[in-house]
Design an enzyme around this catalytic site. Structure first.
Site, PDB file in Angstrom:
ATOM      1  N   SER A 281       0.824  -1.208   0.000  1.00 40.69           N
ATOM      2  CA  SER A 281       0.000   0.000   0.000  1.00 40.69           C
ATOM      3  C   SER A 281       0.859   1.259   0.000  1.00 40.69           C
ATOM      4  CB  SER A 281      -0.927  -0.017   1.212  1.00 40.69           C
ATOM      5  OG  SER A 281      -1.813  -1.102   1.102  1.00 40.69           O
TER       6      SER A 281
ATOM      7  N   ARG B  68     -13.901 -13.708  -1.093  1.00 39.66           N
ATOM      8  CA  ARG B  68     -13.094 -14.355  -0.047  1.00 39.66           C
ATOM      9  C   ARG B  68     -13.943 -15.097   0.980  1.00 39.66           C
ATOM     10  NH1 ARG B  68      -8.199  -9.841   0.745  1.00 39.66           N
ATOM     11  NH2 ARG B  68      -6.804 -10.917  -0.698  1.00 39.66           N
TER      12      ARG B  68
ATOM     13  N   GLN C 202     -10.400   2.068  -1.544  1.00 35.42           N
ATOM     14  CA  GLN C 202      -9.510   2.491  -2.639  1.00 35.42           C
ATOM     15  C   GLN C 202     -10.209   3.432  -3.618  1.00 35.42           C
ATOM     16  OE1 GLN C 202      -8.345  -1.301  -4.215  1.00 35.42           O
ATOM     17  NE2 GLN C 202      -6.709  -1.615  -2.720  1.00 35.42           N
TER      18      GLN C 202
ATOM     19  N   ARG D 226      -3.748 -14.228  -0.336  1.00 32.98           N
ATOM     20  CA  ARG D 226      -4.041 -14.428   1.086  1.00 32.98           C
ATOM     21  C   ARG D 226      -4.781 -15.747   1.353  1.00 32.98           C
ATOM     22  NH1 ARG D 226      -1.774  -9.664   2.600  1.00 32.98           N
ATOM     23  NH2 ARG D 226      -2.352  -7.891   1.307  1.00 32.98           N
TER      24      ARG D 226
ATOM     25  N   HIS E 216     -12.840  -8.673  -3.323  1.00 34.14           N
ATOM     26  CA  HIS E 216     -11.374  -8.665  -3.385  1.00 34.14           C
ATOM     27  C   HIS E 216     -10.888  -9.604  -4.506  1.00 34.14           C
ATOM     28  CE1 HIS E 216     -10.327  -6.820   0.849  1.00 34.14           C
ATOM     29  NE2 HIS E 216     -10.839  -5.948  -0.001  1.00 34.14           N
TER      30      HIS E 216
ATOM     31  N   GLU F 159      -8.350  -7.278   5.033  1.00 33.20           N
ATOM     32  CA  GLU F 159      -7.400  -8.166   4.351  1.00 33.20           C
ATOM     33  C   GLU F 159      -6.752  -9.158   5.317  1.00 33.20           C
ATOM     34  OE1 GLU F 159      -4.649  -5.560   2.334  1.00 33.20           O
ATOM     35  OE2 GLU F 159      -3.712  -4.914   4.189  1.00 33.20           O
TER      36      GLU F 159
HETATM   37  O1  LIG Z   1      -5.517   1.242  -0.258  1.00 36.60           O
HETATM   38  C1  LIG Z   1      -4.925   0.156  -0.130  1.00 36.60           C
HETATM   39  O2  LIG Z   1      -3.698   0.051  -0.323  1.00 36.60           O
HETATM   40  C2  LIG Z   1      -5.701  -1.019   0.273  1.00 36.60           C
HETATM   41  C3  LIG Z   1      -6.957  -0.858   0.801  1.00 36.60           C
HETATM   42  C4  LIG Z   1      -7.810  -2.005   1.205  1.00 36.60           C
HETATM   43  O3  LIG Z   1      -8.766  -2.181   0.186  1.00 36.60           O
HETATM   44  P1  LIG Z   1     -10.361  -2.285   0.458  1.00 36.60           P
HETATM   45  O4  LIG Z   1     -10.801  -1.027   1.111  1.00 36.60           O
HETATM   46  O5  LIG Z   1     -10.917  -2.516  -0.910  1.00 36.60           O
HETATM   47  O6  LIG Z   1     -10.534  -3.479   1.357  1.00 36.60           O
HETATM   48  C5  LIG Z   1      -7.001  -3.276   1.379  1.00 36.60           C
HETATM   49  O7  LIG Z   1      -7.851  -4.386   1.546  1.00 36.60           O
HETATM   50  C6  LIG Z   1      -6.083  -3.480   0.193  1.00 36.60           C
HETATM   51  O8  LIG Z   1      -5.354  -4.672   0.319  1.00 36.60           O
HETATM   52  C7  LIG Z   1      -5.084  -2.337   0.107  1.00 36.60           C
HETATM   53  C1  LIG Z   2      -7.476  -6.752  -1.186  1.00 37.15           C
HETATM   54  C2  LIG Z   2      -6.196  -6.860  -1.510  1.00 37.15           C
HETATM   55  O1  LIG Z   2      -5.611  -6.365  -2.627  1.00 37.15           O
HETATM   56  P1  LIG Z   2      -6.010  -5.223  -3.669  1.00 37.15           P
HETATM   57  O2  LIG Z   2      -5.011  -4.114  -3.463  1.00 37.15           O
HETATM   58  O3  LIG Z   2      -5.861  -5.869  -5.010  1.00 37.15           O
HETATM   59  O4  LIG Z   2      -7.417  -4.790  -3.373  1.00 37.15           O
HETATM   60  C3  LIG Z   2      -5.259  -7.579  -0.638  1.00 37.15           C
HETATM   61  O5  LIG Z   2      -4.031  -7.456  -0.872  1.00 37.15           O
HETATM   62  O6  LIG Z   2      -5.681  -8.272   0.292  1.00 37.15           O
END
Ligand SMILES: O=C(O)C1=C[C@@H](OP(=O)(O)O)[C@@H](O)[C@H](O)C1
Ligand SMILES: C=C(OP(=O)(O)O)C(=O)O
Length: 432
Positions: free
Chosen positions: A33, A350, A177, A391, A346, A319
């Site tokens: 991230s 999941r 996101q 995961r 995701h 996650e």
């Molecule tokens: O902004 C990011 O880097 C992320 C936000 C999360 O997404 P979600 O809000 O879709 O769960 C997380 O699960 C993902 O692995 C990374």
């Molecule tokens: C939800 C995930 O990935 P993404 O950044 O593709 O959403 C994750 O890494 O668990």
């Protein structure tokens, strides 16, 4: 359920069983991230940037390639230090988003700032991941987007080199996101942005805080003082030296090994102040029977070999649900997880995937609309399908510590965020 066919050949793998408590000190790759955000902010900055100890994995390499395709100079040849020199963004370009939520949601707003057409597509399954609210929001902020398929991807952003920006309402309950993507590019919009979320709660609050924190570190003025509203002022972003922290979510299966085997795992290089949800993780692992400490050696998790069941709302840390489910399977009491309906969107659905694969090993697990209920009972070995989901592989590996004969149909999916996972895991479990 069931993902569409992947192009990568599958890599079957038998999870190693632990005969002794696991004791390990690990240096793990950088946060996915943070690496993704640092790349985007650096490509939009006024001057050059460096990323120290970034994550080299499929998701971040696709991010680098996508930005490079639009003209940014992104050099990733040195594992320890990536370099980004911004350059006017232009099309035509094509962005392969793979299966990465970060690439599919952070790059289209950047493409709106490019002069020319930028096309987007990715793995077959990514076309089912939620993107519609971001497309609608970008359109209302002045970006032309052609959706060429039946879903959200493939699409074409018809960039003009500038985005008007302004106020936008979005339902981001499917993914944080969707908001992060808008905010990261917003300092470069003519009027900045005010994003107002309306709908069921936005998940993954710590990831939104990371977005705000990194924007501010790059010189942006961000107001997040009103719940569900984020305002970003227009203004230049500064190039800077980003220090990427080790990936906390990637570390969780290794920490789980300490709980399952009564061992001790230390993650080296952990910073004293983190942008990742380490306090939430500490509380969850402690409630499951672990002890979590931070010292000059790093972040250490100790277990007793007895895991406790857990009732928790995991919406902040969705996650982590997969590895926590594997732990819950081996616990001394039932677990109930709620608040994670969004993880159906995701890498795979999941909740359905966990219920199906653990049931196949003899587990008593029920899928609810927004979570899982787990009543532990002895599991047997068998095939565990991973559905391209890194995961899912982590969860299977944790289960395999205590249950002989867990056969993953494909461990290669871990290349999404940690290509070295199978090697690191086997070395940790066998002590070699
Ligand atoms: O902004 C990011 O880097 C992320 C936000 C999360 O997404 P979600 O809000 O879709 O769960 C997380 O699960 C993902 O692995 C990374
Ligand atoms: C939800 C995930 O990935 P993404 O950044 O593709 O959403 C994750 O890494 O668990």
């Amino acid at each position: 359920m069931g993902n569409l066919t992947a192009t990568r050949p599958s890599q079957p793998w038998t999870a190693p069983t632990a005969s002794d408590p696991v004791t390990a000190t690990l240096r793990l790759p950088g946060s996915k991230s943070m690496t993704a955000r640092a790349l985007v902010l650096s490509a939009l900055a006024a001057g050059p940037s460096t990323l120290a100890r970034p994550l080299r994995a499929r998701d971040t390499e696709l991010m680098a390639a996508g930005l490079r395709g639009m003209g940014a100079h992104v050099s990733i040849s040195d594992d320890e230090r990536w370099l980004v020199r911004p350059h006017p963004l232009v099309g035509p370009a094509h962005v392969d988003v793979g299966l990465a939520g970060t690439v599919m949601r952070f790059v289209p707003p950047v493409a709106g700032l490019a002069d020319g057409q930028v096309t987007f597509d990715g793995d077959p399954y990514v076309r089912t991941r939620p993107l519609g609210p971001l497309i609608a929001a970008l359109r209302s902020l002045g970006v032309r987007i052609d959706v060429t398929g039946s879903g959200s991807l493939p699409l074409t952003v018809l960039g003009t080199g500038r985005i008007t920006g302004g106020e936008v309402v979005i339902d981001a309950s499917a993914s944080s996101q969707l908001v992060s993507g808008l905010l990261l590019a917003a300092p470069r919009f003519d009027r900045g942005v005010v994003v107002r979320h309306v709908g069921p709660p936005v998940p993954s609050a710590p990831h939104l805080r990371m977005t705000v924190q990194m924007l501010r570190a790059a010189g942006a003025a961000v107001d997040d003082s009103t719940p569900d509203v984020w305002a970003v002022e227009p203004g230049p972003l500064t190039g800077r030296a980003w220090e990427i922290e080790p990936d906390l979510s990637g570390a969780v299966p290794f920490f789980a090994a300490a709980l399952v085997t009564g061992g001790e795992v230390t993650l080296q290089g952990w910073p004293h102040s983190s942008a990742q949800p380490v306090e939430q993780l500490r509380s969850l692992l402690q409630r499951m029977g672990g002890e979590v400490t931070l010292s000059t050696d790093g972040l250490t998790v100790r277990g007793t070999g007895v895991v406790h069941g857990l009732t928790a709302d995991l919406s902040d840390v969705g996650e982590l649900t997969l590895v926590l489910t594997a732990l819950a399977m081996l616990a001394d009491s039932p677990s109930v997880f709620t608040g994670v309906g969004h993880i159906r969107g995701h890498e795979t659905d999941r909740l359905a995937a966990l219920a199906r694969e653990f049931s196949g090993l003899g587990a008593d697990i029920t899928e609810t609309p927004d979570g899982l209920e787990i009543r532990p009972r002895p599991l047997r070995g068998g095939t565990f399908r991973t559905y391209q989901d890194h995961r899912m592989a982590h969860a299977a590996a944790v289960t395999g510590l205590a249950v002989p004969g867990i056969e993953l149909d494909d461990v290669g999916c871990t290349s999404k965020t940690m290509p070295e996972f199978p090697a690191l895991w086997s070395a940790m479990v066998t002590g070699k």
